[in-house]
Scaffold this active site. Structure first.
Site, PDB file in Angstrom:
ATOM      1  N   HIS A 472       0.804  -1.220   0.000  1.00  0.00           N
ATOM      2  CA  HIS A 472       0.000   0.000   0.000  1.00  0.00           C
ATOM      3  C   HIS A 472       0.832   1.263   0.000  1.00  0.00           C
ATOM      4  O   HIS A 472       0.386   2.308  -0.448  1.00  0.00           O
ATOM      5  CB  HIS A 472      -1.038  -0.074   1.117  1.00  0.00           C
ATOM      6  CG  HIS A 472      -2.078  -1.073   0.738  1.00  0.00           C
ATOM      7  ND1 HIS A 472      -1.997  -2.393   1.119  1.00  0.00           N
ATOM      8  CD2 HIS A 472      -3.128  -0.978  -0.112  1.00  0.00           C
ATOM      9  CE1 HIS A 472      -2.984  -3.051   0.556  1.00  0.00           C
ATOM     10  NE2 HIS A 472      -3.691  -2.221  -0.187  1.00  0.00           N
ATOM     11  N   CYS A 793      -8.179  -3.273 -11.627  1.00  0.00           N
ATOM     12  CA  CYS A 793      -7.816  -2.082 -10.847  1.00  0.00           C
ATOM     13  C   CYS A 793      -6.535  -2.297 -10.048  1.00  0.00           C
ATOM     14  O   CYS A 793      -6.131  -1.444  -9.271  1.00  0.00           O
ATOM     15  CB  CYS A 793      -8.964  -1.664  -9.936  1.00  0.00           C
ATOM     16  SG  CYS A 793      -9.433  -2.958  -8.787  1.00  0.00           S
TER      17      CYS A 793
END
Ligand code: PEP
Ligand code: MG
Length: 863
Positions: A472, A793
């Site tokens: 992330h 995505c």
């Protein structure tokens, strides 16, 4: 062999099975032994490579994994010798059993041989207990201490708790000599003398109750108890060093230390054991460092280490007494915390080793002595600590040994942590040094919240020793358009940080050039200008649709983490928001955002896209995205635990609140009559997950009376395909989903069973692995059959090669980081997707892994 006393008591003498340091049984790092659960025992730390029989008797049991052997010394007297802790897990690797059940052995007969270099780093400890497991109750009548040569008396066990006769005592007690013994060692530790072997030397001296020091060839001497001084000797592989020991059995201890220094650690024992090896070789002398591309781009700037700026503190102390007791109390508290953390991390050997090395650095008496000297001069404890650490960091930085230079980062860490304790500050997170603006920031690793704070400062680039391309932190870097390399290995932490020199980060090519020549810098500036111009041209066409040469229209959407980013995405040509990772609204705060706070964020995204679709993904918390205020319970493997839609089982209120916020957004209608707001479900494993959320949505709509609102249209519900079961059941899922979006980051991780956060696997985690592509292909076929759109995505959508392969396989939307929109659109416009599809399907059948597939497609596409 056993001694008989004058009484009727039977006594059994155990001889040291090898040269050894005696260890109290309570210190064996396994409660089964330490708490005498199996029976009474004694323990030792073996210094040799062979364990001999401690007593004469019959071998009655040999472990098939060669790590344990039991001798029957007399009826009812059975002694189990258990070599090391958790050595069973080695399955005999590196251990040889030299006897078999039924053999009669004399005390001193070799029983087990082991290859120390092969096994030492793979088990928690080599400490070996000998446990009396027979039916006869035994007591310890005598136990040696310190170091022993093989065959010396280790212990005498007795059937009675009575003391020994004097002559046995005399025979048993080791001869003690306080002589000094010196010996030379040729250092074979590949990384020189670093914290871990230094800590071992210190422990050996303490266990043997001797004083010991090392002397380098310049005559500089360092006590093994003083870790910093020891490291400052700057001993590198191949150096000669004198080991000087004073105390009982000085020769045995010195020889044991010599053995330690002369035994190579082996690859598995790399450096301090706390480091991640780089994925690709770095050429440190040439200043070239390689890594995995987390966020594309070129950057020029000074290299700067990432450290939170230290908190401010008064230089002068309140009083000597106050500062002394504050310092002593907080240092003790800090050590206790580290100790606790080390035990809690026992299974994570790398982490435990770091904490152990930190504790060893703190245990250096000279450090506290120096701090107390400053305090005596009237300085505050904080000033004293900061200054003493600064002095040591400077010395470490100047070391010739790369490993020692790496340890400077550990000192920095300790410096900050104790300062926070001394000043009563819970965290220094917000204190990011503003001068990092425009610099190439180098760090071991960053947490998502650190990354968010850093992004505000706008560094030119980021280089991380750890991390993976789909972590992330990488996602955030791409979102913030900051060029970033991850998984670069610990050597980048040893770079010299010259504020006046420019380094060059070519993140797209995975390369950091620490000392580029003037010519190289000039050439790069030209390249940067050209790239800027190419981007400008692509940007001019960014608003146009991406239609391939064979007339396939692919939607190119943007990934965002906050509502306000939508506006920029729109202006950069996004056809939609393909993924709004809503969990980022929940990170870096102490509680959940309210329904209204959430609604405003979602509304901002919808407004920013001015009538284009916005896909908002529901909370995907868990695994690497943890919230400090949300207890997900302990899970041995959080990536396989409660995360994504599974939260509904434990935290349905969070889901209900989020649905209320989403359903309250006022969204325009798309030309096809659907709402511009679409909801997407993460981590779906099967149809049940979708039905459960659909039920909640229905309940929320009813509870909020939304059907009474004339402008209300139920949002489309999409399903993320990011675990293999979802891809394999895409046909069934397509019946309950309005659209699919393939999360290639997780789909790759779960298909290949490779943690996306594990830098050592970063280079293998490629969406182009034929196994992953097969699942994507299945998903596309199911979506086509049912007539629903299918997007991607994950990070692969923004990868030049993967984007074309995915579109060729039938993906209808690619959702990328905003700065990749124009360039991916341009790539699609220049591609013949039907031809790429044919090549992809053929190569998938033959290529054996991601890198071969990538190479094949690269060749075909000519890039
Ligand atoms: C993915 O897994 O590809 C994805 C887009 O979700 P995340 O990276 O947020 O887990
Ligand atoms: Mg995911």
């Amino acid at each position: 062999m056993f001694f008989m006393s004058n009484t009727t008591a039977q006594q059994y003498t155990l001889l040291a099975p090898t040269s050894a340091l005696v260890v109290p049984i309570t210190e064996v790092p396994d409660p089964v032994f330490a708490q005498n659960m199996l029976g009474l025992g004694v323990a030792f730390n073996p210094l040799g490579n062979e364990l001999c029989a401690p007593i004469t008797g019959k071998i009655i049991q040999c472990a098939p994994t060669a790590h344990a052997v039991t001798i029957e010394a007399a009826e009812g007297v059975e002694l189990l010798m258990h070599f090391g802790i958790d050595t069973v897990m080695l399955k005999g690797d590196g251990i040889t059993m030299l006897v078999k059940e039924g053999d009669w052995v004399e005390a001193g007969t070799p029983l087990i041989r082991f290859d120390r270099s092969q096994i030492e780093a793979r088990v928690p400890s080599l400490i070996t207990p000998i446990i009396a497991i027979g039916s006869t109750p035994l007591h310890i009548a005598y136990l040696a201490s310190g170091s022993l040569a093989q065959g010396e008396v280790l212990a005498i066990l007795s059937t009675e708790a009575a003391s020994l006769s004097p002559e046995i005592q005399a025979k048993a007690l080791p001869t003690s000599s306080d002589e000094t013994y010196s010996i030379q060692a040729l250092l074979a530790l590949e990384n020189g003398l670093h914290a871990r072997p230094a800590t071992k030397l210190k422990k050996m001296a303490s266990d043997a109750q001797v004083t010991a020091s090392l002397i380098n060839t310049s005559g500089q001497e360092a006590d093994v108890q003083r870790l910093t001084a020891l490291l400052n000797l700057g001993l590198a592989a191949g150096d000669t060093v004198t080991v000087k020991v004073c105390g009982p059995n000085s020769q045995t201890v010195a020889e044991a230390m010599q053995l330690l220094l002369e035994t190579p650690e082996g690859v598995a024992n790399h450096s301090s054991g706390t480091d991640t090896p780089p994925l690709l070789a770095n050429d440190i002398t040439a200043g070239l460092f390689r890594g995995v591309t987390a966020s594309h781009g070129l950057a020029l700037g000074a290299l700067r280490p990432f450290i939170f700026s230290l908190p401010t503190y008064p230089e002068e102390g309140v009083s000597i007494a106050h500062e002394t007791s504050l310092f002593t109390e907080k240092l003790t508290q800090f050590k206790t915390q580290l100790n606790y953390a080390m035990h809690a991390a026992a299974k994570d050997t790398d982490k435990a080793a770091i904490l152990d090395a930190h504790l060893a650095l703190l245990d250096d008496d000279s450090l506290s002595d120096d701090c107390l000297k400053y305090i005596q001069q009237g300085k505050s404890a904080a000033f004293a600590w900061k200054t003493c650490l600064e002095e040591r960091i400077a010395v470490f930085h100047q070391s010739n040994s790369q490993v020692i230079r790496e340890r400077a980062a550990d000192l920095r860490d300790l410096q900050l942590q104790l300062l926070q304790l001394l000043l009563g500050i819970p965290t220094a997170h917000k204190g990011i040094d503003p001068s990092l603006a425009g610099a190439i920031v180098v760090a071991d690793d960053l947490t998502p919240s650190q990354m968010m704070a850093l992004a505000h400062i706008k560094p030119a680039g980021i280089c991380l020793a750890k991390g993976g391309a789909t972590s992330h932190v990488s996602v955030l870097c791409r979102g913030a358009a900051i060029p970033c390399l991850v998984g670069m290995g610990p050597s980048i932490l040893t770079l010299s940080f010259d504020l006046n020199a420019s380094a060059l980060l070519n993140a797209s090519e995975g390369l950091l050039e620490a000392n580029p020549s003037a010519d190289r810098l000039a050439a790069i500036k030209v390249l940067m200008n050209e790239t800027l111009k190419a981007n400008e041209t692509a940007n001019q066409n960014a608003q146009l649709p991406a239609i391939s040469l064979d007339k396939v229209h692919i939607h190119v959407a943007a990934n965002i983490t906050h509502g306000e980013e939508a506006q920029r995405a729109f202006s950069m040509g996004a056809d939609a928001i393909g993924l709004f990772r809503s969990e980022f609204l929940f990170l870096d705060r102490q509680d959940s955002p309210s329904i209204e706070e959430q609604r405003l964020e979602y509304q901002a995204a919808v407004d920013g896209m001015q009538g284009k679709p916005v896909i908002i993904r529901m909370l995907d918390i868990g695994a690497d995205k943890q919230l400090p205020w949300l207890d997900l319970g302990h899970c041995p493997n959080p990536a396989l635990g409660i995360r994504g839609t599974r939260l509904i089982e434990l935290h349905s209120q969070l889901i209900t609140d989020q649905l209320e916020a989403l359903l309250s957004v006022k969204a325009p209608l798309l030309p096809n009559g659907q709402s511009a707001l679409q909801i997407m479900l993460p981590m779906v494993s099967d149809v049940n997950d979708v039905l459960a959320i659909r039920k909640h949505i229905e309940l929320s709509i009813n509870r909020l009376n939304l059907r009474q609102r004339p402008d209300f249209v139920t949002p489309q519900i999409g399903v993320m395909i990011e675990v293999p079961s979802a891809a394999l059941m895409a046909g069934q899922l397509a019946r309950v989903a309005d659209f699919f979006s393939i999360g290639t980051n997780d789909l790759t991780q779960y298909t290949l069973a490779m943690d996306r956060e594990e830098p050592k696997l970063g280079a293998k985690l490629d969406v182009l692995h034929p196994a992953v592509l097969q699942l994507i292909h299945l998903t596309c076929l199911a979506a086509q059959e049912t007539g629903i759109p299918v997007g991607v995505c994950g990070a692969s959508a923004g990868d030049d090669i993967a984007a074309l392969v995915l579109a060729a396989l039938g993906v209808t939307e690619l959702s990328v980081e905003t700065q990749r929109l124009a360039s991916i659109k341009a790539k699609l416009r220049a591609a013949n997707l039907a031809a790429i599809r044919e090549e992809t399907l053929t190569s998938m059948a033959f290529m054996r892994d991601g890198s071969h597939m990538r190479a094949a497609m690269r060749r075909y596409l000519g890039v």
